[in-house]
Design a protein around this motif. Structure first.
Motif, short mmCIF file in Angstrom:
data_model
loop_
_atom_site.label_atom_id
_atom_site.label_comp_id
_atom_site.label_asym_id
_atom_site.label_seq_id
_atom_site.Cartn_x
_atom_site.Cartn_y
_atom_site.Cartn_z
N UNK A 57 2.82 114.99 95.96
CA UNK A 57 1.46 115.05 96.50
C UNK A 57 0.91 113.65 96.49
N UNK A 58 0.43 113.20 97.64
CA UNK A 58 -0.26 111.92 97.70
C UNK A 58 -1.74 112.23 97.78
N UNK A 59 -2.41 112.03 96.67
CA UNK A 59 -3.80 112.43 96.53
C UNK A 59 -4.77 111.58 97.31
N UNK A 60 -6.01 111.99 97.29
CA UNK A 60 -7.05 111.30 98.03
C UNK A 60 -7.37 109.94 97.42
N UNK B 285 0.16 134.62 100.84
CA UNK B 285 1.27 133.67 100.77
C UNK B 285 1.29 132.79 102.01
N UNK B 286 1.47 131.51 101.77
CA UNK B 286 1.53 130.54 102.86
C UNK B 286 2.72 129.62 102.62
N UNK B 287 3.36 129.20 103.70
CA UNK B 287 4.52 128.34 103.63
C UNK B 287 4.14 126.90 103.95
N UNK B 288 4.84 125.98 103.31
CA UNK B 288 4.74 124.57 103.66
C UNK B 288 5.88 124.24 104.61
N UNK B 289 5.95 123.00 105.06
CA UNK B 289 7.05 122.57 105.93
C UNK B 289 8.36 122.64 105.16
N UNK B 290 9.35 123.32 105.71
CA UNK B 290 10.65 123.46 105.03
C UNK B 290 11.53 122.23 105.23
N UNK B 291 12.60 122.19 104.46
CA UNK B 291 13.61 121.12 104.54
C UNK B 291 15.01 121.74 104.50
N UNK B 292 15.99 120.94 104.88
CA UNK B 292 17.38 121.34 104.76
C UNK B 292 18.03 120.38 103.77
N UNK C 235 -4.15 121.23 97.02
CA UNK C 235 -2.92 121.21 97.82
C UNK C 235 -2.92 120.12 98.89
N UNK C 236 -3.83 119.16 98.77
CA UNK C 236 -3.91 118.06 99.73
C UNK C 236 -2.60 117.27 99.72
N UNK D 59 -0.64 123.16 103.40
CA UNK D 59 -1.10 124.06 102.34
C UNK D 59 -2.56 123.83 101.96
N UNK D 60 -3.08 122.64 102.23
CA UNK D 60 -4.50 122.37 101.96
C UNK D 60 -5.35 123.26 102.86
N UNK D 61 -4.99 123.29 104.15
CA UNK D 61 -5.68 124.16 105.11
C UNK D 61 -5.47 125.63 104.75
N UNK D 62 -4.25 125.98 104.35
CA UNK D 62 -3.96 127.37 103.97
C UNK D 62 -4.80 127.81 102.78
N UNK D 63 -4.96 126.94 101.80
CA UNK D 63 -5.76 127.29 100.63
C UNK D 63 -7.22 127.51 101.01
N UNK D 64 -7.72 126.70 101.94
CA UNK D 64 -9.09 126.90 102.42
C UNK D 64 -9.22 128.25 103.13
#
Length: 166
Positions: free
Chosen positions: A135-138, A71-78, A121-122, A33-38
């Motif tokens: 989120x694990x920030x910088x 709209x952008x998706x992140x990695x999904x989970x089950x 969104x990093x 999502x960081x790349x998607x936001x860019x």
């Protein structure tokens, strides 16, 4: 038996975390999502992502949520027999956590969060056990953003695997 599966041009497929029967694929950002936001902020021609799921062994392909511009998706989970999706809706300035039940094809909203809940969104992603948005920030802080909000300082050599209790 060899089965031909039509993915609409999505070629990289990954096992869906939490399931042994589902795979997922995305057309461009791979769930970052960081790349998607860019891409969205820069007005890039990639103005959305497409996310598909493939069920094993029958090869059924599903796109439960057709994406729309911004709209952008992140990695999904089950999780608990449902596909859990994190959707960033940048025009609406929202983060949506959605649940899709593959048996009934019902979609429900688990959370609608303002995009401003986090600085950027990093490393923003869903994690399991229990289900949470982190989120694990910088600065190497771990932020749990949903269902509770907590921040933990971490050393450079530490990483987050799961949460036990509270």
């Amino acid at each position: 038996m060899l089965r031909q599966i039509y993915t609409g041009g999505i070629y990289n497929l990954y096992p869906l975390e939490g399931s042994s029967q589902w795979y997922w694929g995305m057309d461009c950002t791979g769930g970052d999502l960081y790349e998607a936001e860019e891409l969205f902020t820069d007005g890039h021609q990639v103005d959305r992502t497409q996310l598909i799921f493939i069920h094993h062994p029958d090869g059924r392909v599903m796109e439960p949520i057709p994406s729309k511009k911004g709209q952008y998706f992140s990695r999904p989970l089950f999780y608990e027999n449902k596909i859990i999706l994190l959707v960033a809706d940048f025009p609406e300035k929202q983060l949506l956590i959605l649940s899709y039940d593959p048996e009934t094809e019902a979609i429900s909203t688990l959370a609608t969060l303002p995009r401003s809940i986090t600085e950027d969104c990093y490393n923003l992603q869903l994690k399991l056990f229990p289900l949470m948005l982190v989120r694990q920030g910088q600065e190497n802080n771990l932020e749990i953003l949903w269902p509770v909000q907590k921040t933990y300082a971490m050393d450079l050599q530490e990483s987050f695997r799961f949460r036990h209790g509270d």
